[in-house]
Design a protein around this motif. Structure first.
Motif, PDB file in Angstrom:
ATOM      1  N   LYS A   1       0.759  -1.028  -0.052  1.00 29.80           N
ATOM      2  CA  LYS A   1      -0.172   0.172   0.232  1.00 29.80           C
ATOM      3  C   LYS A   1       0.865   1.345   0.036  1.00 29.80           C
ATOM      4  O   LYS A   1       2.080   0.976   0.654  1.00 29.80           O
ATOM      5  N   PRO A   2       1.488   2.018  -0.537  1.00 34.77           N
ATOM      6  CA  PRO A   2       1.407   3.675  -1.199  1.00 34.77           C
ATOM      7  C   PRO A   2       1.461   3.834   0.075  1.00 34.77           C
ATOM      8  O   PRO A   2       0.223   3.845   1.724  1.00 34.77           O
ATOM      9  N   LEU A   3       2.347   4.918   1.427  1.00 38.16           N
ATOM     10  CA  LEU A   3       2.944   5.364   2.262  1.00 38.16           C
ATOM     11  C   LEU A   3       1.746   6.301   2.935  1.00 38.16           C
ATOM     12  O   LEU A   3       1.326   6.376   3.521  1.00 38.16           O
ATOM     13  N   ALA A   4       2.048   7.148   1.763  1.00 38.38           N
ATOM     14  CA  ALA A   4       0.191   8.062   2.561  1.00 38.38           C
ATOM     15  C   ALA A   4      -1.362   7.291   2.500  1.00 38.38           C
ATOM     16  O   ALA A   4      -2.116   7.727   3.151  1.00 38.38           O
ATOM     17  N   GLN A   5      -1.176   6.206   2.247  1.00 40.93           N
ATOM     18  CA  GLN A   5      -2.817   4.884   2.995  1.00 40.93           C
ATOM     19  C   GLN A   5      -2.166   4.432   4.242  1.00 40.93           C
ATOM     20  O   GLN A   5      -3.509   3.832   4.593  1.00 40.93           O
ATOM     21  N   ILE A   6      -0.601   3.925   4.419  1.00 42.50           N
ATOM     22  CA  ILE A   6      -0.689   3.403   6.304  1.00 42.50           C
ATOM     23  C   ILE A   6      -1.387   4.433   7.096  1.00 42.50           C
ATOM     24  O   ILE A   6      -1.396   5.824   7.697  1.00 42.50           O
ATOM     25  N   ASP A   7      -2.671   4.408   7.858  1.00 49.28           N
ATOM     26  CA  ASP A   7      -2.768   4.236   9.017  1.00 49.28           C
ATOM     27  C   ASP A   7      -1.476   5.286  10.279  1.00 49.28           C
ATOM     28  O   ASP A   7      -0.521   4.777  10.457  1.00 49.28           O
ATOM     29  N   LEU A   8      -1.953   6.477  10.916  1.00 50.66           N
ATOM     30  CA  LEU A   8      -0.979   6.959  11.132  1.00 50.66           C
ATOM     31  C   LEU A   8      -0.356   6.937  12.473  1.00 50.66           C
ATOM     32  O   LEU A   8       0.949   6.289  12.886  1.00 50.66           O
ATOM     33  N   LEU A   9      -1.682   5.556  13.121  1.00 55.04           N
ATOM     34  CA  LEU A   9      -0.974   5.108  14.244  1.00 55.04           C
ATOM     35  C   LEU A   9      -0.186   3.721  14.374  1.00 55.04           C
ATOM     36  O   LEU A   9       1.350   3.737  14.898  1.00 55.04           O
ATOM     37  N   LYS A  10      -0.514   3.391  13.254  1.00 50.18           N
ATOM     38  CA  LYS A  10       0.682   2.470  12.444  1.00 50.18           C
ATOM     39  C   LYS A  10       2.507   2.335  12.246  1.00 50.18           C
ATOM     40  O   LYS A  10       3.192   2.505  12.519  1.00 50.18           O
ATOM     41  N   TRP A  11       1.474   3.909  11.624  1.00 52.55           N
ATOM     42  CA  TRP A  11       3.007   4.432  10.783  1.00 52.55           C
ATOM     43  C   TRP A  11       4.185   5.017  12.360  1.00 52.55           C
ATOM     44  O   TRP A  11       5.267   5.073  12.384  1.00 52.55           O
ATOM     45  N   ASN A  12       3.327   5.503  13.031  1.00 54.89           N
ATOM     46  CA  ASN A  12       3.833   5.607  14.894  1.00 54.89           C
ATOM     47  C   ASN A  12       4.564   4.828  14.832  1.00 54.89           C
ATOM     48  O   ASN A  12       6.105   4.547  15.420  1.00 54.89           O
ATOM     49  N   GLU A  13       4.017   3.570  15.131  1.00 50.87           N
ATOM     50  CA  GLU A  13       4.416   2.448  15.936  1.00 50.87           C
ATOM     51  C   GLU A  13       5.856   1.699  14.739  1.00 50.87           C
ATOM     52  O   GLU A  13       6.919   1.034  15.378  1.00 50.87           O
ATOM     53  N   LEU A  14       5.288   1.675  14.016  1.00 47.92           N
ATOM     54  CA  LEU A  14       6.556   1.230  13.258  1.00 47.92           C
ATOM     55  C   LEU A  14       7.784   2.421  13.190  1.00 47.92           C
ATOM     56  O   LEU A  14       9.134   1.962  12.679  1.00 47.92           O
TER      57      LEU A  14
ATOM     58  N   LYS B   1      19.339  -3.113   9.379  1.00 45.44           N
ATOM     59  CA  LYS B   1      20.965  -3.885   9.048  1.00 45.44           C
ATOM     60  C   LYS B   1      20.245  -4.042   7.596  1.00 45.44           C
ATOM     61  O   LYS B   1      21.269  -3.354   6.599  1.00 45.44           O
ATOM     62  N   ARG B   2      19.291  -4.766   6.420  1.00 48.08           N
ATOM     63  CA  ARG B   2      19.184  -4.829   5.707  1.00 48.08           C
ATOM     64  C   ARG B   2      19.215  -4.158   4.661  1.00 48.08           C
ATOM     65  O   ARG B   2      19.615  -3.561   3.626  1.00 48.08           O
ATOM     66  N   VAL B   3      17.872  -2.909   4.855  1.00 49.15           N
ATOM     67  CA  VAL B   3      17.549  -2.139   4.872  1.00 49.15           C
ATOM     68  C   VAL B   3      16.568  -0.599   5.531  1.00 49.15           C
ATOM     69  O   VAL B   3      15.705  -0.893   6.537  1.00 49.15           O
ATOM     70  N   ASP B   4      17.922   0.027   5.317  1.00 46.11           N
ATOM     71  CA  ASP B   4      17.496   0.732   6.018  1.00 46.11           C
ATOM     72  C   ASP B   4      16.108   1.992   6.238  1.00 46.11           C
ATOM     73  O   ASP B   4      16.456   2.922   5.931  1.00 46.11           O
ATOM     74  N   SER B   5      14.792   1.610   6.531  1.00 44.30           N
ATOM     75  CA  SER B   5      14.044   2.188   6.310  1.00 44.30           C
ATOM     76  C   SER B   5      12.246   1.349   6.892  1.00 44.30           C
ATOM     77  O   SER B   5      13.000   0.522   7.295  1.00 44.30           O
ATOM     78  N   VAL B   6      11.579   2.609   7.327  1.00 47.04           N
ATOM     79  CA  VAL B   6      10.074   2.260   8.160  1.00 47.04           C
ATOM     80  C   VAL B   6       9.729   1.677   7.452  1.00 47.04           C
ATOM     81  O   VAL B   6       8.793   0.159   7.489  1.00 47.04           O
ATOM     82  N   ASP B   7       9.589   1.734   6.127  1.00 43.91           N
ATOM     83  CA  ASP B   7       8.320   1.277   5.320  1.00 43.91           C
ATOM     84  C   ASP B   7       9.334  -0.591   5.107  1.00 43.91           C
ATOM     85  O   ASP B   7       8.307  -1.351   5.048  1.00 43.91           O
ATOM     86  N   ALA B   8      10.153  -0.446   5.198  1.00 45.12           N
ATOM     87  CA  ALA B   8      10.859  -1.420   5.654  1.00 45.12           C
ATOM     88  C   ALA B   8      10.494  -2.813   6.464  1.00 45.12           C
ATOM     89  O   ALA B   8      10.385  -3.930   6.306  1.00 45.12           O
ATOM     90  N   LEU B   9       9.938  -2.321   7.602  1.00 42.61           N
ATOM     91  CA  LEU B   9       9.409  -2.549   8.375  1.00 42.61           C
ATOM     92  C   LEU B   9       8.059  -3.200   8.304  1.00 42.61           C
ATOM     93  O   LEU B   9       7.373  -4.466   8.807  1.00 42.61           O
ATOM     94  N   ARG B  10       7.356  -2.813   7.142  1.00 41.32           N
ATOM     95  CA  ARG B  10       5.827  -3.055   7.193  1.00 41.32           C
ATOM     96  C   ARG B  10       5.538  -4.721   6.589  1.00 41.32           C
ATOM     97  O   ARG B  10       5.989  -5.644   5.196  1.00 41.32           O
TER      98      ARG B  10
END
Length: 609
Positions: free
Chosen positions: A55-68, A113-122
């Motif tokens: 899902k595009p980043l803009a469509q991720i729920d705000l609470l879920k994004w803060n947790e990640l 360590k593999r991918v330094d990105s918040v999106d990688a944790l989804r």
């Protein structure tokens, strides 16, 4: 055995494609998602299931994004710890802070360590993989065949009826029948373009689902003008008798592409033709102060002059020789829309849609279809004549549409016109003298007529103008131009080369259009077909025949009696006068039978005696 099912998205040779038929004989049929007309057979070994598109980043729920984001920051802090002891303390601290286990944090650190990105944790989507189907292949085959043979057809049957057939066939073959929702999902998963093309036609599918890129552009006022017709959603009544509804008028509109100003308008009952285009173009070329005033209106409509180009569709009425000659004479280019590309006429189509919506404000509006009309009797409610409707439409153009903010321009069309007029070259106007006679003779329709003693005969009327006397009786036919919107006058080029306006010589002249004049004539004929009048007429004709027959009979009888009398008189004249000596003896009456005479006996015997 392949795991590919019909409808799965796969990757083949770097392209994302969709499985159309299950694997057979080591190959699978694929369809290109970018072009549904491209099909290919690919070896199973070269095809892989397409990864899930996150899902595009803009469509991720705000609470879920803060947790990640908190997880990613904790992992970065753990990685930065200089010693193993400090790293263990950081693990414990962040695990308590985030409310998760140390093992969870370790997985997060490994991912960062593999991918330094918040999106990688989804994580991936839980549950059954997308595209996976649980029905047996036999049931899937029945669904696919029934949809292809009985639902994807031009007569557009209801899907619910096809579902009944699918379920019936499954039960007949001893298979578990699928649910309605399952079949509907299979139908929805079919290619939308192919589905619409098979059910509603390729043209409908193209104009609905295919990209229509391109439009007409213009930077200067009167650089490009679009012209088109439409049938108004309104019933009008007769000018002579408002109780008689005539029908729906045709409207021809011209719009300037750069400013969205309405350049010209023409309204008539006649179907679209080259005459309609010429009359609209004539209105566009001339100043409109007198035209607006003639309708009893006030308002500023400054658009007039010679345009550089007119943009038309490919209708037959836009290909007349008269129109092309007239435009060529004024230096106007004619361009036609590309075939099969109606979106190039989008501006004039939207303008027409706008004014058709305004027509629904009037009594007698027909709406755009019979469903929306309901029980509304448009003919019974009609109140406006052609002249009144002209005034209404011109008022909407001049005082409403031109003064309202245009969504595309951001300003009213009138403001845009003034803006471009102030910064561009002097607009092209008509050559001197064209206003008086060259435009009517160039664009008006005409008929060849002789000048008679009674005038010029057209439309069952007679027209006359001073200066035509020397042409009376010469037997030469000359072109006579006329305005279809007002046939109370015609135009003819006089003996000295100057156009003459010939007016109707009758005293009952009205400013009626040619269509209204013909309709009035038709109504007059209908009055003569009244049943009561016809019955009276039939009785009169019968009486006429009876009177003729009786008169003939009586006359013949009189002639016979007269002939007999003349014959008797002639015979009396031919016989000499009689004397007593010559008189014949009186006739003695002798009886035919004497019953006193005895009867003679005859020798007669009976046969066999």
């Amino acid at each position: 055995m392949s795991n590919f099912q019909k409808g799965n998205d796969v990757i083949y040779q770097g392209l994302r494609m969709r499985v159309m038929d299950p694997a057979y004989n080591g190959a699978v049929t694929l369809m290109d998602l970018q072009d549904s007309s491209v099909l290919c057979r690919a070896p199973v070994g070269e095809v892989a299931l397409a990864p899930h598109v996150p899902k595009p980043l803009a469509q991720i729920d705000l609470l879920k994004w803060n947790e990640l984001e908190s997880m990613a920051n904790a992992a970065r802090a753990i990685i930065k710890a200089p010693t193993l002891e400090e790293r263990q303390k950081t693990y414990t601290s962040y695990a308590l802070q985030l409310g998760c286990s140390k093992r969870t944090l370790q997985r997060v650190v490994k991912q960062i360590k593999r991918v330094d990105s918040v999106d990688a944790l989804r994580g991936g989507v839980c549950g059954r993989p997308i595209g996976m189907r649980m029905l047996s292949p036999a049931v899937e085959e029945i669904i696919a065949r029934q949809l292809a043979e009985n639902w994807l057809v031009p007569n557009q049957p209801n899907l619910s009826d096809i579902i009944d057939q699918i379920q019936s066939e499954c039960r007949t073959q001893g298979l578990r029948a699928p649910l309605d929702t399952t079949v509907r999902k299979r139908a929805a998963a079919l290619d939308a373009y192919r589905t619409m093309a098979l059910r509603k036609g390729a043209k409908k599918a193209k104009y609905t689902l295919k990209a229509m890129v391109g439009h007409i552009e213009a930077a200067l006022a009167l650089e490009t003008v679009q012209i088109d017709h439409t049938l108004a959603d309104l019933i009008l009544v007769s000018e002579d008798n408002r109780a008689i509804p005539i029908g729906r008028p045709w409207i021809t509109l011209a719009i300037d592409v750069a400013t969205r100003m309405v350049v010209g308008v023409y309204i008539t009952f006649e179907p679209p033709s080259a005459v309609s285009v010429a009359m609209c173009l004539l209105n566009a070329l001339l100043p409109k102060e007198a035209f607006v005033a003639s309708l009893g209106l006030t308002g500023r409509w400054p658009v007039f002059g010679v345009m550089r180009c007119i943009h038309l569709d490919n209708g037959r009425d836009f290909h007349s020789d008269a129109l092309q000659r007239g435009c060529s004479n004024l230096g106007i280019d004619i361009q036609y829309r590309p075939v099969g590309s109606p979106h190039y006429g989008g501006m004039i189509e939207r303008l027409i849609g706008t004014f058709m919506g305004r027509c629904r404000l009037l009594p007698g509006a027909t709406q755009n279809n019979i469903v929306n009309r309901g029980d509304y009797d448009a003919e019974a409610k009609a109140v406006m004549t052609l002249t009144e409707f002209k005034a209404f439409l011109v008022n909407e153009i001049v005082n409403v549409y031109h003064t309202q903010e245009h969504r595309t321009l951001g300003v009213p069309p009138l403001v845009k016109w003034d803006e471009l007029q102030s910064c561009q070259e002097e607009q092209r106007i008509l050559p001197a003298g064209w206003e008086q006679w060259m435009l009517p003779t160039a664009f008006y329709p005409f008929e060849m007529r002789r000048v008679r003693r009674t005038g010029i005969q057209m439309f069952r009327r007679f027209y006359w103008a001073e200066g035509l006397e020397e042409w009376v009786g010469d037997g030469i036919e000359r072109p006579v131009s006329y305005d279809p919107g007002d046939v109370s006058k015609v135009i003819i080029e006089g003996p000295n080369g100057i156009p003459l306006v010939a007016y109707d010589t009758r005293g009952d002249v009205n400013h009626l259009s040619l269509y209204e004049r013909r309709n009035a004539r038709k109504q007059q004929k209908l009055l003569g077909h009244d049943p009561e009048l016809l019955a009276q007429q039939d009785a009169g004709l019968t009486k006429r025949q009876s009177l003729t027959k009786n008169a003939t009979k009586d006359t013949k009888k009189e002639h016979r009696q007269a002939a007999i009398a003349r014959g008797q008189k002639q015979r009396s004249a031919d016989v000499p006068a009689s004397s007593d000596a010559q008189k014949p003896a009186p006739a003695v009456s002798v009886p035919l039978f004497n019953f006193d005479t005895p009867v003679n006996q005859l020798n007669v015997r009976r046969k066999g005696s």
